[in-house]
Motif scaffolding. Structure first.
Motif, PDB file in Angstrom:
ATOM      1  N   MET A 106     -10.425 -60.777 116.779  1.00 51.38           N
ATOM      2  CA  MET A 106     -10.753 -59.785 115.754  1.00 51.38           C
ATOM      3  C   MET A 106      -9.646 -58.742 115.634  1.00 51.38           C
ATOM      4  SD  MET A 106     -14.755 -58.949 116.577  1.00 51.38           S
ATOM      5  CE  MET A 106     -15.809 -60.239 117.241  1.00 51.38           C
ATOM      6  N   ALA A 107      -9.182 -58.265 116.772  1.00 52.66           N
ATOM      7  CA  ALA A 107      -8.129 -57.235 116.765  1.00 52.66           C
ATOM      8  C   ALA A 107      -6.862 -57.760 116.103  1.00 52.66           C
ATOM      9  CB  ALA A 107      -7.842 -56.785 118.199  1.00 52.66           C
ATOM     10  N   TYR A 108      -6.518 -59.005 116.412  1.00 49.88           N
ATOM     11  CA  TYR A 108      -5.319 -59.605 115.802  1.00 49.88           C
ATOM     12  C   TYR A 108      -5.499 -59.720 114.289  1.00 49.88           C
ATOM     13  CZ  TYR A 108      -1.796 -63.026 114.491  1.00 49.88           C
ATOM     14  OH  TYR A 108      -0.737 -63.659 113.867  1.00 49.88           O
ATOM     15  N   ALA A 109      -6.649 -60.236 113.853  1.00 49.07           N
ATOM     16  CA  ALA A 109      -6.895 -60.415 112.430  1.00 49.07           C
ATOM     17  C   ALA A 109      -6.844 -59.081 111.687  1.00 49.07           C
ATOM     18  CB  ALA A 109      -8.252 -61.091 112.220  1.00 49.07           C
ATOM     19  N   ARG A 110      -7.434 -58.060 112.275  1.00 52.24           N
ATOM     20  CA  ARG A 110      -7.454 -56.767 111.594  1.00 52.24           C
ATOM     21  C   ARG A 110      -6.062 -56.152 111.526  1.00 52.24           C
ATOM     22  NH1 ARG A 110     -11.040 -51.295 112.955  1.00 52.24           N
ATOM     23  NH2 ARG A 110     -11.172 -50.624 110.778  1.00 52.24           N
ATOM     24  N   ARG A 111      -5.282 -56.356 112.565  1.00 59.37           N
ATOM     25  CA  ARG A 111      -3.936 -55.778 112.608  1.00 59.37           C
ATOM     26  C   ARG A 111      -2.962 -56.504 111.681  1.00 59.37           C
ATOM     27  NH1 ARG A 111      -3.064 -56.766 117.421  1.00 59.37           N
ATOM     28  NH2 ARG A 111      -1.495 -58.426 117.331  1.00 59.37           N
ATOM     29  N   VAL A 112      -3.002 -57.826 111.678  1.00 58.83           N
ATOM     30  CA  VAL A 112      -2.011 -58.615 110.948  1.00 58.83           C
ATOM     31  C   VAL A 112      -2.453 -58.912 109.516  1.00 58.83           C
ATOM     32  CG1 VAL A 112      -0.698 -60.786 110.969  1.00 58.83           C
ATOM     33  CG2 VAL A 112      -1.216 -59.620 113.117  1.00 58.83           C
ATOM     34  N   THR A 127     -27.480 -58.543 119.260  1.00 53.98           N
ATOM     35  CA  THR A 127     -28.902 -58.556 118.914  1.00 53.98           C
ATOM     36  C   THR A 127     -29.474 -57.169 118.655  1.00 53.98           C
ATOM     37  OG1 THR A 127     -29.444 -58.545 121.275  1.00 53.98           O
ATOM     38  CG2 THR A 127     -29.366 -60.691 120.186  1.00 53.98           C
ATOM     39  N   ASN A 128     -28.627 -56.129 118.616  1.00 56.26           N
ATOM     40  CA  ASN A 128     -29.105 -54.792 118.281  1.00 56.26           C
ATOM     41  C   ASN A 128     -28.072 -54.084 117.425  1.00 56.26           C
ATOM     42  OD1 ASN A 128     -27.216 -53.257 120.142  1.00 56.26           O
ATOM     43  ND2 ASN A 128     -28.318 -54.471 121.658  1.00 56.26           N
ATOM     44  N   TYR A 129     -28.516 -53.050 116.731  1.00 55.83           N
ATOM     45  CA  TYR A 129     -27.615 -52.413 115.773  1.00 55.83           C
ATOM     46  C   TYR A 129     -26.497 -51.634 116.444  1.00 55.83           C
ATOM     47  CZ  TYR A 129     -30.237 -47.996 116.424  1.00 55.83           C
ATOM     48  OH  TYR A 129     -30.832 -46.865 116.952  1.00 55.83           O
ATOM     49  N   GLU A 130     -26.716 -51.195 117.677  1.00 54.17           N
ATOM     50  CA  GLU A 130     -25.641 -50.483 118.392  1.00 54.17           C
ATOM     51  C   GLU A 130     -24.440 -51.408 118.620  1.00 54.17           C
ATOM     52  OE1 GLU A 130     -29.482 -48.460 119.869  1.00 54.17           O
ATOM     53  OE2 GLU A 130     -28.813 -50.502 119.405  1.00 54.17           O
ATOM     54  N   ALA A 131     -24.718 -52.632 119.019  1.00 52.94           N
ATOM     55  CA  ALA A 131     -23.639 -53.594 119.231  1.00 52.94           C
ATOM     56  C   ALA A 131     -22.921 -53.906 117.928  1.00 52.94           C
ATOM     57  CB  ALA A 131     -24.193 -54.874 119.845  1.00 52.94           C
ATOM     58  N   ILE A 132     -23.682 -54.097 116.868  1.00 52.43           N
ATOM     59  CA  ILE A 132     -23.083 -54.431 115.575  1.00 52.43           C
ATOM     60  C   ILE A 132     -22.256 -53.273 115.040  1.00 52.43           C
ATOM     61  CG2 ILE A 132     -23.650 -54.940 113.168  1.00 52.43           C
ATOM     62  CD1 ILE A 132     -26.000 -56.616 114.258  1.00 52.43           C
ATOM     63  N   GLU A 133     -22.752 -52.051 115.197  1.00 50.32           N
ATOM     64  CA  GLU A 133     -21.987 -50.889 114.756  1.00 50.32           C
ATOM     65  C   GLU A 133     -20.687 -50.720 115.552  1.00 50.32           C
ATOM     66  OE1 GLU A 133     -22.476 -48.197 112.207  1.00 50.32           O
ATOM     67  OE2 GLU A 133     -23.173 -50.168 111.561  1.00 50.32           O
ATOM     68  N   PHE A 134     -20.726 -51.087 116.829  1.00 55.02           N
ATOM     69  CA  PHE A 134     -19.498 -51.060 117.628  1.00 55.02           C
ATOM     70  C   PHE A 134     -18.447 -51.978 117.014  1.00 55.02           C
ATOM     71  CE2 PHE A 134     -16.968 -53.434 120.723  1.00 55.02           C
ATOM     72  CZ  PHE A 134     -16.212 -52.416 121.284  1.00 55.02           C
ATOM     73  N   TYR A 135     -18.837 -53.195 116.663  1.00 52.15           N
ATOM     74  CA  TYR A 135     -17.881 -54.134 116.074  1.00 52.15           C
ATOM     75  C   TYR A 135     -17.398 -53.652 114.710  1.00 52.15           C
ATOM     76  CZ  TYR A 135     -18.778 -57.690 119.663  1.00 52.15           C
ATOM     77  OH  TYR A 135     -18.859 -58.378 120.847  1.00 52.15           O
ATOM     78  N   ARG A 136     -18.260 -52.988 113.969  1.00 50.84           N
ATOM     79  CA  ARG A 136     -17.834 -52.448 112.669  1.00 50.84           C
ATOM     80  C   ARG A 136     -16.813 -51.338 112.846  1.00 50.84           C
ATOM     81  NH1 ARG A 136     -18.730 -48.136 109.528  1.00 50.84           N
ATOM     82  NH2 ARG A 136     -20.239 -47.241 111.009  1.00 50.84           N
ATOM     83  N   GLU A 137     -17.121 -50.407 113.738  1.00 51.82           N
ATOM     84  CA  GLU A 137     -16.231 -49.261 113.925  1.00 51.82           C
ATOM     85  C   GLU A 137     -14.899 -49.659 114.558  1.00 51.82           C
ATOM     86  OE1 GLU A 137     -18.571 -46.637 116.267  1.00 51.82           O
ATOM     87  OE2 GLU A 137     -20.038 -46.242 114.669  1.00 51.82           O
ATOM     88  N   ARG A 138     -14.948 -50.607 115.484  1.00 50.53           N
ATOM     89  CA  ARG A 138     -13.732 -50.959 116.227  1.00 50.53           C
ATOM     90  C   ARG A 138     -12.902 -52.014 115.516  1.00 50.53           C
ATOM     91  NH1 ARG A 138      -9.650 -51.439 118.084  1.00 50.53           N
ATOM     92  NH2 ARG A 138      -8.907 -51.466 120.241  1.00 50.53           N
ATOM     93  N   TYR A 139     -13.555 -52.978 114.856  1.00 51.61           N
ATOM     94  CA  TYR A 139     -12.817 -54.118 114.297  1.00 51.61           C
ATOM     95  C   TYR A 139     -13.017 -54.318 112.794  1.00 51.61           C
ATOM     96  CZ  TYR A 139     -12.544 -55.147 119.265  1.00 51.61           C
ATOM     97  OH  TYR A 139     -12.333 -55.050 120.625  1.00 51.61           O
ATOM     98  N   GLY A 140     -13.823 -53.481 112.180  1.00 50.74           N
ATOM     99  CA  GLY A 140     -14.006 -53.583 110.735  1.00 50.74           C
ATOM    100  C   GLY A 140     -14.904 -54.725 110.286  1.00 50.74           C
ATOM    101  N   ILE A 141     -15.799 -55.171 111.157  1.00 49.90           N
ATOM    102  CA  ILE A 141     -16.713 -56.250 110.799  1.00 49.90           C
ATOM    103  C   ILE A 141     -17.572 -55.839 109.598  1.00 49.90           C
ATOM    104  CG2 ILE A 141     -18.787 -57.463 111.569  1.00 49.90           C
ATOM    105  CD1 ILE A 141     -16.294 -58.674 112.725  1.00 49.90           C
ATOM    106  N   GLN A 142     -17.697 -56.723 108.609  1.00 54.28           N
ATOM    107  CA  GLN A 142     -18.481 -56.417 107.417  1.00 54.28           C
ATOM    108  C   GLN A 142     -19.813 -57.161 107.348  1.00 54.28           C
ATOM    109  OE1 GLN A 142     -14.609 -56.833 104.907  1.00 54.28           O
ATOM    110  NE2 GLN A 142     -16.019 -55.652 103.644  1.00 54.28           N
ATOM    111  N   ARG A 143     -19.961 -58.221 108.150  1.00 55.74           N
ATOM    112  CA  ARG A 143     -21.225 -58.939 108.205  1.00 55.74           C
ATOM    113  C   ARG A 143     -21.423 -59.450 109.627  1.00 55.74           C
ATOM    114  NH1 ARG A 143     -22.381 -63.901 104.205  1.00 55.74           N
ATOM    115  NH2 ARG A 143     -22.383 -62.156 102.705  1.00 55.74           N
TER     116      ARG A 143
END
Length: 337
Positions: A106-112, A127-143
């Motif tokens: 994810m980090a590579y994809a977001r950077r390059v 399986t919880n929104y805290e985990a999903i929000e972490f991926y959104r904030e850190r790696y820009g996950i949209q789904r």
């Protein structure tokens, strides 16, 4: 219910033919993987080489549909470049999103490739929104694709508390494990499904003909025994039959398919952004029939949500394609709670 919002229908493609049939049958998006360990459905004889992947993207794009590429295994520490190269190739051929589990990838994809849309794979086990929000904030996950262990009310709660689009499985094989955390078959094969890309590596599978009977073994372990008239599915340890206190039966999990047609209005009301059909290892005919049935159901529910009902023809069509010809709502419905 907001009748104007309709979930995206995301369908599997284990081959170029499956992709084309899914698009023609009404899929909004098709997900695919490469012929290597970057893909968690790395079955022999399936999946895409770079040329086929490019053809598939072109076919879908020309018809206004999307292609999502699953690079959803965890990169090997000694050779992460294979995953990075796959990200580069996906960006080059114009896929609409990557489905990722490994934070390093994810980090590579977001950077390059910052313009490339990223989806969180079910293999990431969020399986919880805290985990999903972490991926959104850190790696820009949209789904995020949810593991098949949450109830309908839990899914709705999660959707209310995240900015990320949520995708759920609507039809296909079930697993008793939380995806991404299964180590069961590695005990028999020595290979983790999260790295090797398949629960039962072909090299570990053996079919022994014993007269009219066929024994299925995984890593040398007898996991099922089939009589001449019994259908034989691909052997996986969790769906084997074992002798437990003198009774031979499915000790861990029975072969059955998730089917959420009956709760489609509730899924739409909860705000699910996409419904995913499982089955990249299935035939092109399976993909076409399931896609066509689900397209009809989603369109009917969108048009008249209050009058929606599961049509007998849909049940019949999916019943023929269900694993073990059995349907369940799985974790979506827990009446004992």
């Amino acid at each position: 219910m907001n009748a104007t919002r309709s979930p995206e229908l995301v369908c599997p493609a284990g081959s170029l033919r499956s992709l084309q049939l899914a698009v023609d049958a009404g899929a909004d998006a098709v997900y695919m993987g490469l012929k290597d360990a970057t893909n968690a459905r790395n079955f022999a004889g399936l999946n895409f080489d770079p040329r086929q992947a490019r053809q598939g993207v072109q076919y879908a794009t020309d018809r206004g549909r999307k292609v999502l590429m699953a690079l959803n295994t965890y990169a090997q520490a000694e050779q992460p470049q294979r995953w990075f190269d796959a990200v580069d190739m996906a960006a080059d051929i114009g896929v609409h999103a990557l489905i990722l589990a490994d934070p390093g990838v994810m980090a590579y994809a977001r950077r390059v490739h910052p313009e490339l849309r990223l989806h969180l794979s079910v293999q990431a086990s969020a399986t919880n929104y805290e985990a999903i929000e972490f991926y959104r904030e850190r790696y820009g996950i949209q789904r995020a694709v949810l593991p098949r262990v949450l109830t309908l009310s839990q899914v709705a709660h999660l959707i209310r508390n995240t900015k990320v689009e949520i995708e759920v499985f609507g039809f296909g094989s079930l697993c008793v494990m939380v995806e991404g955390r299964c180590a069961l078959s590695s005990y028999a094969t020595g290979q983790s499904p999260n790295n090797a890309g398949v629960c039962s590596p072909p090299s570990a599978v053996r079919w022994d003909q014993c007269g009219d009977r066929v024994d299925a073994r995984l890593g040398g372990i007898l996991i099922d025994r089939f009589e001449p008239d019994e259908p034989r599915g691909y052997p996986t340890l969790c769906k084997g039959r074992f002798d437990v206190d003198g009774t031979v039966d499915y000790a861990i999990e029975e072969p059955t398919s998730l089917n959420t047609l009956g709760i489609l209005p509730e899924l739409m009301q909860a705000g699910v952004s996409a419904i995913k059909i499982e089955g990249r290892q299935r035939s092109a005919a399976y993909v076409e029939q399931v896609t066509r049935t689900w397209r009809q159901a989603i369109d009917a529910c969108k048009a008249q949500p209050e009058r929606y009902s599961v049509q007998p023809a849909w049940t019949t069509a999916l019943g023929r394609l269900a694993e073990g010809q059995q349907h369940t709502l799985g974790a979506f419905s827990r009446p004992w709670q």
